[in-house]
Design an enzyme around this catalytic site. Structure first.
Site, short mmCIF file in Angstrom:
data_model
loop_
_atom_site.label_atom_id
_atom_site.label_comp_id
_atom_site.label_asym_id
_atom_site.label_seq_id
_atom_site.Cartn_x
_atom_site.Cartn_y
_atom_site.Cartn_z
N PHE A 54 4.58 -6.22 0.39
CA PHE A 54 4.74 -5.11 1.33
C PHE A 54 4.10 -3.84 0.76
O PHE A 54 2.91 -3.66 0.87
CB PHE A 54 6.22 -4.95 1.68
CG PHE A 54 6.72 -6.13 2.48
CD1 PHE A 54 6.55 -6.18 3.85
CD2 PHE A 54 7.33 -7.21 1.85
CE1 PHE A 54 6.98 -7.28 4.58
CE2 PHE A 54 7.76 -8.31 2.57
CZ PHE A 54 7.59 -8.34 3.94
N SER A 55 4.86 -2.98 0.15
CA SER A 55 4.30 -1.70 -0.30
C SER A 55 3.23 -1.86 -1.37
O SER A 55 2.48 -0.92 -1.63
CB SER A 55 5.41 -0.78 -0.79
OG SER A 55 6.07 -0.22 0.32
#
Length: 198
Positions: A49-50
């Site tokens: 994700f990030s």
């Protein structure tokens, strides 16, 4: 190495991969655990994700290095529609510092739009600033990638995943890394599930 396997045995992680490089040499490459009964291998794709912020950041640094964008130029110089509702002064540097003024308001309304680039960028462009850009730091969970992804598209004429693949991933031989639609023939990433019943 022992800590890695102990954390899996203790249930801290159900599955994991870890690669450690020292002076560009792989010194550790280990995997462990399973997902839904399927053992993890070095080739098992994981959802990240990030961590994708590092990919957008690399692409933006490449454009900075090439002189196609500038650190302290307003984002609106490249994406005019974003320059409204208090975001007129937000700069490329502000986004890197998570100071662009639009960290997370309406985030849960935007998440369903993520596969629809025109819709998510229109939504982000119209957001009102939560604070004056450059005056405060607040983690831009989703908007960091949307802002930089659209700047990349406006400056290069290429969608961000395509630009990333051609300029960063392919030259580095990262043929099992992608953003967006899964490449043909690539196995699905691990299914996400909550290990905590609460």
């Amino acid at each position: 190495k022992e800590i890695f396997y102990r954390q899996i045995e203790d249930g801290l992680h159900t599955a994991a991969q870890m690669v450690v490089l020292r002076r560009w040499q792989v010194v550790l490459d280990i995997v462990g655990g399973s997902s839904r009964g399927k053992p993890i291998t070095p080739q098992t794709p994981f959802l990240c994700f990030s961590m994708t912020k590092s990919f957008t950041g690399m692409c933006i640094h490449k454009l900075l290095e090439e002189g196609k964008i500038e650190w302290d130029a307003p984002i609106a110089d490249y994406w005019p529609e974003l320059g409204c509702n208090g975001k007129e002064t937000a700069t490329i540097r502000n986004v890197f510092h998570h100071q662009a003024g639009i960290p997370k308001r309406y985030m849960y309304h935007q998440i369903p739009y993520v596969p629809f680039w025109d819709r998510i960028t229109r939504s982000v462009a119209n957001l009102p600033a939560e604070f004056e850009p450059g005056t405060k730091t607040a983690y831009h969970l989703v908007n960091y990638g949307t802002i930089f992804g659209e700047v990349i598209r406006r400056v290069t004429g290429m969608p961000f995943p395509e630009y990333l693949r051609e300029t960063i991933l392919e030259p580095l031989g990262l043929d099992r890394t992608w953003i967006g639609k899964r490449p043909k023939g690539m196995e699905r990433p691990l299914t996400l599930f909550a290990s905590d019943p609460n």
